[in-house]
Write a protein that holds these residues in place. Structure first.
Motif, PDB file in Angstrom:
ATOM      1  N   PHE A   1     -23.808 -18.730 -10.935  1.00 35.09           N
ATOM      2  CA  PHE A   1     -22.856 -17.644 -11.097  1.00 35.09           C
ATOM      3  C   PHE A   1     -21.870 -17.944 -12.223  1.00 35.09           C
ATOM      4  CE2 PHE A   1     -24.287 -17.399  -6.732  1.00 35.09           C
ATOM      5  CZ  PHE A   1     -24.488 -16.042  -6.544  1.00 35.09           C
ATOM      6  N   ASP A   2     -21.471 -16.887 -12.920  1.00 35.67           N
ATOM      7  CA  ASP A   2     -20.443 -16.964 -13.960  1.00 35.67           C
ATOM      8  C   ASP A   2     -19.420 -15.872 -13.690  1.00 35.67           C
ATOM      9  OD1 ASP A   2     -18.825 -16.989 -16.174  1.00 35.67           O
ATOM     10  OD2 ASP A   2     -20.433 -16.789 -17.643  1.00 35.67           O
ATOM     11  N   LEU A   3     -18.214 -16.283 -13.313  1.00 39.28           N
ATOM     12  CA  LEU A   3     -17.118 -15.355 -13.067  1.00 39.28           C
ATOM     13  C   LEU A   3     -15.984 -15.698 -14.018  1.00 39.28           C
ATOM     14  CD1 LEU A   3     -15.966 -13.030 -11.341  1.00 39.28           C
ATOM     15  CD2 LEU A   3     -15.047 -14.780  -9.786  1.00 39.28           C
ATOM     16  N   ASN A   4     -15.844 -14.903 -15.071  1.00 37.79           N
ATOM     17  CA  ASN A   4     -14.810 -15.137 -16.083  1.00 37.79           C
ATOM     18  C   ASN A   4     -14.903 -16.536 -16.689  1.00 37.79           C
ATOM     19  OD1 ASN A   4     -13.663 -12.551 -15.713  1.00 37.79           O
ATOM     20  ND2 ASN A   4     -12.431 -13.295 -13.990  1.00 37.79           N
ATOM     21  N   GLY A   5     -16.101 -17.007 -16.921  1.00 32.18           N
ATOM     22  CA  GLY A   5     -16.290 -18.311 -17.547  1.00 32.18           C
ATOM     23  C   GLY A   5     -16.271 -19.480 -16.591  1.00 32.18           C
ATOM     24  N   ILE A   6     -16.022 -19.242 -15.324  1.00 26.79           N
ATOM     25  CA  ILE A   6     -16.040 -20.300 -14.313  1.00 26.79           C
ATOM     26  C   ILE A   6     -17.408 -20.279 -13.637  1.00 26.79           C
ATOM     27  CG2 ILE A   6     -14.993 -21.191 -12.201  1.00 26.79           C
ATOM     28  CD1 ILE A   6     -12.398 -19.852 -13.027  1.00 26.79           C
ATOM     29  N   LEU A   7     -18.092 -21.423 -13.672  1.00 22.29           N
ATOM     30  CA  LEU A   7     -19.452 -21.516 -13.171  1.00 22.29           C
ATOM     31  C   LEU A   7     -19.472 -22.076 -11.751  1.00 22.29           C
ATOM     32  CD1 LEU A   7     -21.165 -23.018 -16.345  1.00 22.29           C
ATOM     33  CD2 LEU A   7     -20.578 -20.633 -15.840  1.00 22.29           C
ATOM     34  N   TRP A   8     -20.360 -21.531 -10.944  1.00 24.44           N
ATOM     35  CA  TRP A   8     -20.508 -22.018  -9.568  1.00 24.44           C
ATOM     36  C   TRP A   8     -21.928 -21.786  -9.099  1.00 24.44           C
ATOM     37  CZ3 TRP A   8     -21.269 -19.026  -4.918  1.00 24.44           C
ATOM     38  CH2 TRP A   8     -21.230 -19.813  -3.741  1.00 24.44           C
ATOM     39  N   SER A   9     -22.412 -22.728  -8.277  1.00 24.27           N
ATOM     40  CA  SER A   9     -23.737 -22.608  -7.702  1.00 24.27           C
ATOM     41  C   SER A   9     -23.685 -23.077  -6.255  1.00 24.27           C
ATOM     42  CB  SER A   9     -24.744 -23.453  -8.490  1.00 24.27           C
ATOM     43  OG  SER A   9     -26.051 -23.287  -7.983  1.00 24.27           O
ATOM     44  N   PRO A  10     -24.179 -22.276  -5.304  1.00 27.27           N
ATOM     45  CA  PRO A  10     -24.151 -22.697  -3.896  1.00 27.27           C
ATOM     46  C   PRO A  10     -25.126 -23.838  -3.647  1.00 27.27           C
ATOM     47  CG  PRO A  10     -25.329 -20.612  -4.126  1.00 27.27           C
ATOM     48  CD  PRO A  10     -24.749 -20.919  -5.461  1.00 27.27           C
ATOM     49  N   LYS A  11     -24.622 -24.933  -3.097  1.00 33.48           N
ATOM     50  CA  LYS A  11     -25.449 -26.102  -2.801  1.00 33.48           C
ATOM     51  C   LYS A  11     -25.482 -26.429  -1.309  1.00 33.48           C
ATOM     52  CE  LYS A  11     -26.375 -26.942  -7.144  1.00 33.48           C
ATOM     53  NZ  LYS A  11     -27.742 -26.779  -7.681  1.00 33.48           N
ATOM     54  N   ALA A  12     -24.362 -26.223  -0.610  1.00 36.18           N
ATOM     55  CA  ALA A  12     -24.280 -26.533   0.811  1.00 36.18           C
ATOM     56  C   ALA A  12     -24.077 -25.237   1.594  1.00 36.18           C
ATOM     57  CB  ALA A  12     -23.135 -27.508   1.084  1.00 36.18           C
ATOM     58  N   TRP A  13     -24.769 -25.141   2.728  1.00 35.48           N
ATOM     59  CA  TRP A  13     -24.759 -23.918   3.521  1.00 35.48           C
ATOM     60  C   TRP A  13     -24.266 -24.197   4.931  1.00 35.48           C
ATOM     61  CZ3 TRP A  13     -26.164 -19.419   1.051  1.00 35.48           C
ATOM     62  CH2 TRP A  13     -26.772 -19.573  -0.197  1.00 35.48           C
ATOM     63  N   THR A  14     -23.523 -23.232   5.473  1.00 34.18           N
ATOM     64  CA  THR A  14     -23.009 -23.310   6.835  1.00 34.18           C
ATOM     65  C   THR A  14     -23.738 -22.298   7.706  1.00 34.18           C
ATOM     66  OG1 THR A  14     -20.812 -23.951   6.023  1.00 34.18           O
ATOM     67  CG2 THR A  14     -20.945 -23.087   8.271  1.00 34.18           C
ATOM     68  N   LEU A  15     -24.054 -22.709   8.929  1.00 33.21           N
ATOM     69  CA  LEU A  15     -24.707 -21.801   9.864  1.00 33.21           C
ATOM     70  C   LEU A  15     -23.733 -20.708  10.279  1.00 33.21           C
ATOM     71  CD1 LEU A  15     -27.197 -21.203  11.655  1.00 33.21           C
ATOM     72  CD2 LEU A  15     -26.113 -22.611  13.420  1.00 33.21           C
ATOM     73  N   ARG A  16     -24.142 -19.469  10.095  1.00 36.04           N
ATOM     74  CA  ARG A  16     -23.303 -18.323  10.454  1.00 36.04           C
ATOM     75  C   ARG A  16     -23.727 -17.715  11.791  1.00 36.04           C
ATOM     76  NH1 ARG A  16     -20.020 -14.624   7.559  1.00 36.04           N
ATOM     77  NH2 ARG A  16     -19.035 -13.303   9.131  1.00 36.04           N
ATOM     78  N   GLY A  17     -25.005 -17.757  12.112  1.00 33.16           N
ATOM     79  CA  GLY A  17     -25.438 -17.182  13.370  1.00 33.16           C
ATOM     80  C   GLY A  17     -26.936 -17.262  13.545  1.00 33.16           C
ATOM     81  N   VAL A  18     -27.388 -17.113  14.795  1.00 33.00           N
ATOM     82  CA  VAL A  18     -28.794 -17.075  15.155  1.00 33.00           C
ATOM     83  C   VAL A  18     -29.003 -15.905  16.104  1.00 33.00           C
ATOM     84  CG1 VAL A  18     -30.704 -18.279  16.277  1.00 33.00           C
ATOM     85  CG2 VAL A  18     -29.047 -19.570  14.925  1.00 33.00           C
ATOM     86  N   GLN A  19     -30.055 -15.142  15.893  1.00 36.30           N
ATOM     87  CA  GLN A  19     -30.334 -14.030  16.796  1.00 36.30           C
ATOM     88  C   GLN A  19     -31.834 -13.799  16.906  1.00 36.30           C
ATOM     89  OE1 GLN A  19     -29.055 -10.147  15.444  1.00 36.30           O
ATOM     90  NE2 GLN A  19     -29.244 -10.722  13.303  1.00 36.30           N
TER      91      GLN A  19
END
Length: 407
Positions: free
Chosen positions: A164-182
């Motif tokens: 991702f590029d938001l106004n020149g600031i770069l980010w990439s999701p590497k770690a994930w949190t469990l939100r739910g199971v159904q």
């Protein structure tokens, strides 16, 4: 040190002994999602927000270089807590080893189809659907090797790689949190993961759904900032085969494609000799930092547009494409669904996509051992040649489906 092995994964690695942290967010029940903490906490290894922007000490205004944003801290995994709260209806949790803070989530349908994914990486390591002969068969290719410090290095599987590029600031999701199971083992099992940047204005969800005859990964990107968000990336799947020489892609006839160097991600499994990749320049648009280098996204978009025009190979003429030769392509007009057929294993997989306009295909070639480390082909639902732009206060959805037509 003790050897370990993950089901569906070939490994000879070792891991140092350690312990799992007892801290975890309390869960309510098997039907309600886990609520994320409202307060954002920074990793100790990440720079504070004041270091995110590149500001010149001179009065003269300098062009702004892209910066790398920190990631949101994820709570340590408590496997026992997860198992107590979610360990039913076809879902179970287990630790991988005493020295690893990761855990394995196993989803099992009533008909025997099984999928496994790792937390916090979000990597899907195994998918075994029920086949026509009455037994399950592994469709994903995952390899585990030992790192320099004895840690396990896992490659292959199904992974999400977004930049991702938001106004020149770069980010990439590497770690994930469990939100739910159904769901339940009778109809479907759905696991929802979430990752956010430090500022909390970029949110990415992965919704992984297992059914009796399919495994899907749905991606939801939310931009709650006041600016447009640009991103590239792909959902990458390593499909195990007997050998690429016996493997065919059916249904790509008439699709325009570009030949590009392989996509390099944290989970890529590419032989060092492939294409003789050497310099950073040779990696071209597949390199994240190279893509967002320079003084802005507009300039890089123009540069890559010219590279794309120059690298146009043409149109796929073969509706029954053999994957025996080394190949790394991006198809820009491929159908939403096509089939990968492995005549060696007498098996086929229907691959589908939504939201993504491009299809990435990679074959390591057939010069390697049958049923070995490089007996796979890679498919990716992608946005690599053309970045996706998401306006302020909006969201985007994309999806990949791996369907089993062999019941």
């Amino acid at each position: 040190m003790t050897p370990f092995q993950l089901e569906g994964i070939m490994t000879s690695s070792t891991i140092h002994s350690g312990f799992l942290s007892p801290h975890f967010i309390p869960l309510s029940n098997t039907r309600k999602p886990v609520l994320l903490p409202t307060k954002t906490v920074h990793c100790l290894q990440c720079p504070p927000p004041s270091f995110v922007c590149n500001i010149s000490s001179s009065k003269k205004r300098e062009p702004r270089l892209p910066s790398v944003a920190a990631s949101v801290w994820c709570p340590p995994l408590d496997v026992d807590c997860l198992e107590n709260e979610y360990g039913s209806h076809g879902v179970s949790f287990s630790g991988i080893s005493s020295g690893d803070e990761s855990c394995m989530v196993k989803m099992t349908m009533e008909n025997g189809s099984v999928a496994k994914l790792m937390l916090p990486s979000g990597l899907i390591t195994s998918y075994k659907p029920l086949m026509w002969h009455g037994a399950t068969m592994e469709l994903l290719h995952t390899s585990v090797s030992e790192g320099e410090n004895g840690e396990a290095l896992i490659h292959g599987g199904v992974s999400l790689d977004l930049k991702f590029d938001l106004n020149g600031i770069l980010w990439s999701p590497k770690a994930w949190t469990l939100r739910g199971v159904q769901g339940s083992s009778l109809e479907f099992i759905q696991v929802e993961l979430i990752s956010q940047n430090v500022e909390g204005n970029i949110e990415v969800k992965q919704i992984i759904t297992l059914k009796e005859d399919a495994l899907s990964s749905e991606i939801l990107v939310c931009n709650s900032s006041d600016s447009s968000l640009h991103f590239t990336g792909a959902v990458i799947s390593h499909l195990t085969v007997s050998t690429p020489e016996a493997t065919y892609a059916i249904g790509l006839e008439g699709s325009d494609f570009f030949s590009k160097t392989p996509l390099l991600t944290d989970f890529s499994l590419i032989h060092p000799s492939f294409g003789k990749i050497g310099s950073r320049k040779a990696r071209g648009l597949m390199d994240f930092t190279g893509f967002f280098s320079g003084w802005g996204v507009d300039r890089d978009n123009e540069r890559m547009r010219k590279e794309t025009e120059e690298g146009l190979e043409g149109e796929e003429e073969d509706g029954y494409k053999n994957l025996a030769e080394e190949m790394s392509r991006i198809y820009t007009s491929a159908p939403r669904d096509f089939t990968v057929l492995d005549r060696g294993r007498r098996n086929s997989v229907l691959v589908g996509r939504n939201g993504f306009n491009e299809l990435y295909m990679f074959s390591p070639g057939s010069s390697h051992e049958w049923y070995g480390k490089y007996s796979y082909i890679c498919v990716g639902q992608a946005a690599l040649l053309q970045p996706i732009t998401l306006s302020s206060q909006s969201e985007w959805r994309g999806k990949q489906r791996l369907c089993n037509p062999n019941l």
